[in-house]
Design an enzyme around this catalytic site. Structure first.
Site, PDB file in Angstrom:
ATOM      1  N   ASN A   9       0.919  -1.145  -0.019  1.00 18.42           N
ATOM      2  CA  ASN A   9      -0.103  -0.029  -0.115  1.00 18.42           C
ATOM      3  C   ASN A   9       0.777   1.128   0.013  1.00 18.42           C
ATOM      4  O   ASN A   9       1.307   1.630   1.107  1.00 18.42           O
ATOM      5  CB  ASN A   9      -0.998   0.057   1.225  1.00 18.42           C
ATOM      6  N   TRP A  10       1.118   1.776  -1.056  1.00 13.20           N
ATOM      7  CA  TRP A  10       1.847   2.910  -1.339  1.00 13.20           C
ATOM      8  C   TRP A  10       1.407   4.124  -0.602  1.00 13.20           C
ATOM      9  O   TRP A  10       2.023   5.201  -0.577  1.00 13.20           O
ATOM     10  CB  TRP A  10       2.235   3.379  -2.754  1.00 13.20           C
ATOM     11  N   LYS A  11       0.030   4.313  -0.291  1.00 15.90           N
ATOM     12  CA  LYS A  11      -0.317   5.386   0.166  1.00 15.90           C
ATOM     13  C   LYS A  11      -0.218   6.610  -0.642  1.00 15.90           C
ATOM     14  O   LYS A  11      -0.206   6.614  -1.774  1.00 15.90           O
ATOM     15  CB  LYS A  11       0.081   5.598   1.942  1.00 15.90           C
ATOM     16  N   HIS A  91      -9.416   1.470   5.194  1.00 20.41           N
ATOM     17  CA  HIS A  91      -8.288   1.544   5.867  1.00 20.41           C
ATOM     18  C   HIS A  91      -8.365   2.561   7.133  1.00 20.41           C
ATOM     19  O   HIS A  91      -8.923   3.358   7.038  1.00 20.41           O
ATOM     20  CB  HIS A  91      -7.188   2.289   4.773  1.00 20.41           C
ATOM     21  N   GLU A 163      -5.228  -4.909  10.924  1.00 20.87           N
ATOM     22  CA  GLU A 163      -4.204  -3.775  10.912  1.00 20.87           C
ATOM     23  C   GLU A 163      -4.501  -3.275  12.330  1.00 20.87           C
ATOM     24  O   GLU A 163      -5.221  -2.086  12.418  1.00 20.87           O
ATOM     25  CB  GLU A 163      -4.065  -2.941  10.023  1.00 20.87           C
ATOM     26  N   SER A 209       3.699  -2.522  10.406  1.00 20.79           N
ATOM     27  CA  SER A 209       5.191  -2.392  10.450  1.00 20.79           C
ATOM     28  C   SER A 209       5.927  -4.086   9.938  1.00 20.79           C
ATOM     29  O   SER A 209       6.470  -4.360  10.881  1.00 20.79           O
ATOM     30  CB  SER A 209       5.476  -1.972  11.965  1.00 20.79           C
ATOM     31  N   GLY A 230       2.832  -1.013   4.223  1.00 19.15           N
ATOM     32  CA  GLY A 230       2.934   0.057   3.893  1.00 19.15           C
ATOM     33  C   GLY A 230       4.415   0.589   3.529  1.00 19.15           C
ATOM     34  O   GLY A 230       4.996   0.391   2.364  1.00 19.15           O
ATOM     35  N   GLY A 231       5.201   1.015   4.584  1.00 25.32           N
ATOM     36  CA  GLY A 231       6.396   1.557   4.377  1.00 25.32           C
ATOM     37  C   GLY A 231       7.436   0.686   3.634  1.00 25.32           C
ATOM     38  O   GLY A 231       8.043   1.005   2.752  1.00 25.32           O
TER      39      GLY A 231
HETATM   40  O1  LIG Z   1      -1.786  -0.339   4.558  1.00 26.03           O
HETATM   41  C1  LIG Z   1      -0.684  -0.504   5.161  1.00 26.03           C
HETATM   42  C2  LIG Z   1      -0.587  -0.284   6.687  1.00 26.03           C
HETATM   43  O2  LIG Z   1      -1.118   0.902   6.887  1.00 26.03           O
HETATM   44  C3  LIG Z   1       0.672  -0.472   7.427  1.00 26.03           C
HETATM   45  O3  LIG Z   1       1.754   0.297   7.349  1.00 26.03           O
HETATM   46  P1  LIG Z   1       3.150  -0.018   7.575  1.00 26.03           P
HETATM   47  O4  LIG Z   1       3.714  -1.104   6.958  1.00 26.03           O
HETATM   48  O5  LIG Z   1       3.837   1.235   7.337  1.00 26.03           O
HETATM   49  O6  LIG Z   1       3.181   0.202   9.182  1.00 26.03           O
END
Ligand SMILES: O=C[C@H](O)COP(=O)(O)O
Length: 249
Positions: A9-11, A91, A163, A209, A230-231
């Protein structure tokens, strides 16, 4: 046996050239689709340009209506038309910052199936809810409401992403055992609302994470079928490491 599904998920990150460069770098190294389903959920603007690669392309949100006066929104039909196959719904960032309700998530989930989109339905508790022992009741209720009105077959095709909000982008991941306990509870909720067969088939990801260094711990749990990342999904090599490690032994 459920097929693992790893979704990035690149946000609201990356420019179009960066997105293209990422896909070029990973295209030749994507693991066999029989071993792991690979999904990248990019910002809406890039979706049309990315569709058609050997990676499943997902949106990060959509409206539930077919069309109308909804400034700034994107319809399920428009996503389907450009080759999008997945959509993240509910989300926690959308629930918290954009007031998305359980009712809206439910309408979006129903709309996704009308347009051949696989919904990745998110749920998860706050730190306060966890400390108050409310996790199971809260997450269970989010899922029950999100899946209302779906057929058993649709539930089987749904992806759920658990999540915990306190673990998103914080570096504080849930232990694999704790995450599995909640995922097992979600499966139980699906069984009570639908059938054992639906509960056995629905895939449940953990998110919060997740990194190349810890994904194996999650994947070794019986009720975790993948990850929403995400990150650590933003860099091509890190994403490829997640795909390699995010398979069953
Ligand atoms: O959609 C993904 C989540 O919000 C997790 O984000 P993260 O892997 O940066 O903690």
């Amino acid at each position: 046996m459920r097929k693992p599904i790893i979704a990035g998920n690149w946000k609201m990150h990356k420019t179009l050239p960066e997105a293209r460069a990422f896909l070029e770098e990973i295209t030749g190294s994507i693991p066999d689709v029989d071993k792991v389903e690979t999904v990248v959920c990019a910002p809406t603007l890039f979706l049309e340009r990315l569709a058609g690669s050997n990676v499943g392309i997902g949106a990060q949100n959509m409206h539930f209506e077919e069309s109308g006066a909804f400034t700034g929104e994107i319809s399920p039909a428009a996503l389907e038309e450009i080759g999008v196959k997945y959509v993240i719904l509910g989300h926690s960032e959308r629930r918290e910052m954009f007031n998305e309700t359980d009712e809206a998530v439910n309408k979006k989930t129903l709309a996704a199936f009308k347009h051949n989109l696989t919904p990745i339905v998110c749920c998860g508790e706050t730190l306060e809810q966890r400390e108050n022992g409310e996790t199971m009741a809260f997450v269970g209720s989010q899922i029950e409401k999100a899946l209302q009105g779906l057929t058993e077959e649709q539930v089987k095709q749904t992806v759920i992403a658990y999540e915990p909000i306190w673990a998103i982008g914080t570096g504080k991941s849930s232990t694999a055992e704790d995450a599995n306990e909640v995922c097992a509870h979600i499966r139980q909720v699906v069984k009570e609302q639908f059938t054992q067969a639906a509960a056995d088939a629905v895939r449940i990801q953990y998110g919060g994470s997740v990194k190349p260094g810890n994904i194996k711990e999650y994947m070794s749990q019986p009720d975790i079928d993948g990850a929403l990342v995400g990150g650590a999904s933003l860099e091509a090599q890190s994403f490829l490491q997640l795909l390699e490690a995010g398979q069953y032994e």
